[in-house]
Scaffold this motif. Structure first.
Motif, PDB file in Angstrom:
ATOM      1  N   PHE A   9       0.847  -1.204   0.000  1.00 60.36           N
ATOM      2  CA  PHE A   9       0.000   0.000   0.000  1.00 60.36           C
ATOM      3  C   PHE A   9       0.884   1.257   0.000  1.00 60.36           C
ATOM      4  CE2 PHE A   9      -2.783  -3.169   2.140  1.00 60.36           C
ATOM      5  CZ  PHE A   9      -3.775  -3.202   1.176  1.00 60.36           C
ATOM      6  N   PRO A  10       1.704   1.428  -1.025  1.00 60.57           N
ATOM      7  CA  PRO A  10       2.653   2.552  -0.992  1.00 60.57           C
ATOM      8  C   PRO A  10       1.976   3.916  -0.943  1.00 60.57           C
ATOM      9  CG  PRO A  10       2.600   1.535  -3.182  1.00 60.57           C
ATOM     10  CD  PRO A  10       1.799   0.647  -2.275  1.00 60.57           C
ATOM     11  N   GLU A  11       0.743   3.984  -1.471  1.00 59.58           N
ATOM     12  CA  GLU A  11       0.086   5.292  -1.571  1.00 59.58           C
ATOM     13  C   GLU A  11      -0.257   5.888  -0.211  1.00 59.58           C
ATOM     14  OE1 GLU A  11      -1.080   2.380  -2.610  1.00 59.58           O
ATOM     15  OE2 GLU A  11      -2.963   2.074  -1.550  1.00 59.58           O
ATOM     16  N   ILE A  12      -0.314   5.064   0.837  1.00 59.43           N
ATOM     17  CA  ILE A  12      -0.741   5.637   2.120  1.00 59.43           C
ATOM     18  C   ILE A  12       0.379   6.398   2.829  1.00 59.43           C
ATOM     19  CG2 ILE A  12      -2.554   3.905   2.412  1.00 59.43           C
ATOM     20  CD1 ILE A  12      -1.006   2.570   4.539  1.00 59.43           C
ATOM     21  N   PHE A  13       1.591   6.334   2.291  1.00 58.79           N
ATOM     22  CA  PHE A  13       2.704   7.002   2.992  1.00 58.79           C
ATOM     23  C   PHE A  13       2.815   8.492   2.700  1.00 58.79           C
ATOM     24  CE2 PHE A  13       3.873   2.621   3.345  1.00 58.79           C
ATOM     25  CZ  PHE A  13       4.479   2.547   4.584  1.00 58.79           C
ATOM     26  N   GLU A  14       2.471   8.902   1.473  1.00 57.19           N
ATOM     27  CA  GLU A  14       2.800  10.262   1.058  1.00 57.19           C
ATOM     28  C   GLU A  14       2.242  11.343   2.003  1.00 57.19           C
ATOM     29  OE1 GLU A  14       5.136  11.385  -0.696  1.00 57.19           O
ATOM     30  OE2 GLU A  14       4.501  13.475  -0.513  1.00 57.19           O
ATOM     31  N   PRO A  15       0.954  11.246   2.433  1.00 56.49           N
ATOM     32  CA  PRO A  15       0.463  12.308   3.317  1.00 56.49           C
ATOM     33  C   PRO A  15       1.303  12.452   4.590  1.00 56.49           C
ATOM     34  CG  PRO A  15      -1.345  10.907   2.596  1.00 56.49           C
ATOM     35  CD  PRO A  15      -0.078  10.246   2.143  1.00 56.49           C
ATOM     36  N   VAL A  16       1.868  11.329   5.051  1.00 54.36           N
ATOM     37  CA  VAL A  16       2.668  11.389   6.286  1.00 54.36           C
ATOM     38  C   VAL A  16       4.091  11.850   5.980  1.00 54.36           C
ATOM     39  CG1 VAL A  16       3.626   9.999   8.173  1.00 54.36           C
ATOM     40  CG2 VAL A  16       1.265   9.655   7.433  1.00 54.36           C
ATOM     41  N   LEU A  17       4.698  11.247   4.964  1.00 56.51           N
ATOM     42  CA  LEU A  17       6.104  11.583   4.666  1.00 56.51           C
ATOM     43  C   LEU A  17       6.242  12.986   4.074  1.00 56.51           C
ATOM     44  CD1 LEU A  17       7.442   8.236   3.147  1.00 56.51           C
ATOM     45  CD2 LEU A  17       7.354   8.973   5.527  1.00 56.51           C
ATOM     46  N   GLY A  18       5.173  13.447   3.409  1.00 52.18           N
ATOM     47  CA  GLY A  18       5.270  14.756   2.747  1.00 52.18           C
ATOM     48  C   GLY A  18       4.831  15.899   3.637  1.00 52.18           C
ATOM     49  N   GLY A  19       4.204  15.582   4.791  1.00 53.63           N
ATOM     50  CA  GLY A  19       3.640  16.654   5.616  1.00 53.63           C
ATOM     51  C   GLY A  19       4.499  16.969   6.815  1.00 53.63           C
ATOM     52  N   SER A  20       4.220  18.123   7.397  1.00 54.19           N
ATOM     53  CA  SER A  20       4.801  18.516   8.682  1.00 54.19           C
ATOM     54  C   SER A  20       6.325  18.373   8.712  1.00 54.19           C
ATOM     55  CB  SER A  20       4.136  17.682   9.785  1.00 54.19           C
ATOM     56  OG  SER A  20       4.572  18.078  11.028  1.00 54.19           O
ATOM     57  N   MET A  21       6.803  17.910   9.838  1.00 54.16           N
ATOM     58  CA  MET A  21       8.250  17.907  10.029  1.00 54.16           C
ATOM     59  C   MET A  21       8.983  16.925   9.105  1.00 54.16           C
ATOM     60  SD  MET A  21      10.515  17.951  13.393  1.00 54.16           S
ATOM     61  CE  MET A  21       9.493  18.574  14.550  1.00 54.16           C
ATOM     62  N   LEU A  22       8.314  15.827   8.748  1.00 51.34           N
ATOM     63  CA  LEU A  22       8.972  14.863   7.857  1.00 51.34           C
ATOM     64  C   LEU A  22       9.161  15.472   6.473  1.00 51.34           C
ATOM     65  CD1 LEU A  22       7.322  11.439   8.726  1.00 51.34           C
ATOM     66  CD2 LEU A  22       9.277  12.567   9.751  1.00 51.34           C
ATOM     67  N   ILE A 147       8.408   4.351  12.905  1.00 50.88           N
ATOM     68  CA  ILE A 147       9.873   4.245  12.893  1.00 50.88           C
ATOM     69  C   ILE A 147      10.465   5.432  12.131  1.00 50.88           C
ATOM     70  CG2 ILE A 147      11.841   2.876  12.062  1.00 50.88           C
ATOM     71  CD1 ILE A 147       9.974   0.358  12.412  1.00 50.88           C
ATOM     72  N   VAL A 148       9.899   5.719  10.956  1.00 48.51           N
ATOM     73  CA  VAL A 148      10.435   6.801  10.122  1.00 48.51           C
ATOM     74  C   VAL A 148      10.335   8.142  10.854  1.00 48.51           C
ATOM     75  CG1 VAL A 148       9.978   8.136   8.024  1.00 48.51           C
ATOM     76  CG2 VAL A 148      10.015   5.651   7.920  1.00 48.51           C
ATOM     77  N   ASP A 149       9.210   8.382  11.502  1.00 47.87           N
ATOM     78  CA  ASP A 149       9.031   9.657  12.205  1.00 47.87           C
ATOM     79  C   ASP A 149      10.056   9.796  13.328  1.00 47.87           C
ATOM     80  OD1 ASP A 149       7.908  11.423  14.389  1.00 47.87           O
ATOM     81  OD2 ASP A 149       6.405  11.785  12.849  1.00 47.87           O
ATOM     82  N   ALA A 150      10.150   8.737  14.148  1.00 47.82           N
ATOM     83  CA  ALA A 150      11.049   8.814  15.319  1.00 47.82           C
ATOM     84  C   ALA A 150      12.504   8.949  14.894  1.00 47.82           C
ATOM     85  CB  ALA A 150      10.861   7.564  16.176  1.00 47.82           C
ATOM     86  N   VAL A 151      12.881   8.271  13.820  1.00 45.51           N
ATOM     87  CA  VAL A 151      14.266   8.276  13.351  1.00 45.51           C
ATOM     88  C   VAL A 151      14.599   9.613  12.656  1.00 45.51           C
ATOM     89  CG1 VAL A 151      15.644   7.270  11.479  1.00 45.51           C
ATOM     90  CG2 VAL A 151      14.590   5.777  13.167  1.00 45.51           C
ATOM     91  N   THR A 152      13.629  10.123  11.908  1.00 41.60           N
ATOM     92  CA  THR A 152      13.892  11.350  11.139  1.00 41.60           C
ATOM     93  C   THR A 152      14.123  12.542  12.052  1.00 41.60           C
ATOM     94  OG1 THR A 152      12.595  10.541   9.296  1.00 41.60           O
ATOM     95  CG2 THR A 152      12.912  12.911   9.406  1.00 41.60           C
ATOM     96  N   ARG A 153      13.350  12.625  13.138  1.00 43.56           N
ATOM     97  CA  ARG A 153      13.508  13.816  13.985  1.00 43.56           C
ATOM     98  C   ARG A 153      14.855  13.832  14.707  1.00 43.56           C
ATOM     99  NH1 ARG A 153      11.843  13.508  18.979  1.00 43.56           N
ATOM    100  NH2 ARG A 153      10.903  15.562  19.093  1.00 43.56           N
TER     101      ARG A 153
END
Ligand code: SAM
Length: 253
Positions: A9-22, A147-153
């Motif tokens: 389900f790759p399409e569900i990532f963009e709103p999270v990876l493209g928004g806010s601090m990420l 994981i991506v959020d915690a690691v990216t910040r």
């Protein structure tokens, strides 16, 4: 750092990876994300990624071949060897220490499971299985985002103030001290006067003690591995004792 994610389900990532601090981190070049559709590594016309479990039983199991192909091909696309993570409720539980370990890698490749999980042979090409807690989700996409959020910040340049990551909950092995903002008085509740004093040394001491107090009250299990002086440890023990005395209530005899 580069993070590749493989999912059906790759399409569900963009709103999270493209928004806010990420999104800001990506725009600044602090981290590079790439989300891949596992179905691109299937070889049948239905782009099948799952099959029935040998031995019977409920649900479907993710086939090994597409995952092996995806991991091998993605690994070969960049000279940095990826640290391969499989999201899995049976894996090592994610905590701030593990986040710091993952954040120090040059490259992560996260494989998201679905259905009843992955064919067990997938584990042979995985460096670490990671669980985000003792509960079962429908898929590995939310754990991958966590994981991506915690690691990216934790990547250099992402947080406006690197000190905020150092002082946060779990970073000292303690929960964070209480935080306040304006107004100084709100509906009869006043901010602790020390925070308005401008005396940074005393504020730092107060915060340290409040972090210990909060940890003793909410997560005493963390104290065993926290880096405390003898005096601080005695303070924590006193807080725990006082709480258990209060819980016992007034003496009835
Ligand atoms: N049958 C598996 C078991 O009992 O261990 C659970 C499969 S779960 C329904 C489907 C997928 O969701 C898993 O393969 C994993 O990728 C992901 N998942 C579910 N819960 C998770 C958790 N707590 N942490 C990490 N990943 C999880």
């Amino acid at each position: 750092m580069r993070i590749d994610i493989v999912s059906i389900f790759p399409e569900i990532f963009e709103p999270v990876l493209g928004g806010s601090m990420l999104g800001i981190a990506r725009d600044k070049g602090a981290v590079e994300f790439a989300v891949h559709d596992l179905r691109d590594w299937t070889d049948d016309k239905h782009r099948t990624t799952d099959d029935y479990p040998f031995g019977g039983g409920p649900g479907m199991v993710m086939k090994p071949e597409p995952i092996y192909r995806a991991v091998r091909e993605l690994a070969s696309r960049d000279p940095r060897r990826p640290f391969v993570v499989l999201t899995c409720p049976q894996g090592r539980r994610l905590d701030q220490r593990l986040v710091e370990e993952l954040a120090a890698k040059e490259r992560l490749l996260i494989v998201c499971g679905r259905y009843e999980g992955v064919d067990d042979r997938v584990r042979d090409i995985v460096d670490l299985e990671v669980s985000i807690g003792d509960y079962v989700l429908t898929g590995g996409e939310l754990p991958a985002m966590v994981i991506v959020d915690a690691v990216t910040r934790l990547q250099p340049g992402v947080l406006a103030s690197p000190a905020s990551a150092e002082e946060e909950s779990f970073s000292w092995g303690l929960l964070e001290y209480p935080q306040y903002t304006r107004p100084a008085s709100f509906e009869g509740r006043d901010v602790p006067p020390i925070l308005l004093s401008g005396d940074h040394k005393r504020i730092a001491q107060w915060r340290r003690l409040e972090a210990i107090r909060r940890t003793a009250l909410r997560r005493p299990d963390l104290l065993a591995s926290a880096d405390l002086t003898d005096e601080e440890r005695a303070f924590a023990e006193r807080i725990i004792e006082e709480r258990s005395d209060q819980a016992k209530g007034p003496c009835s005899d």
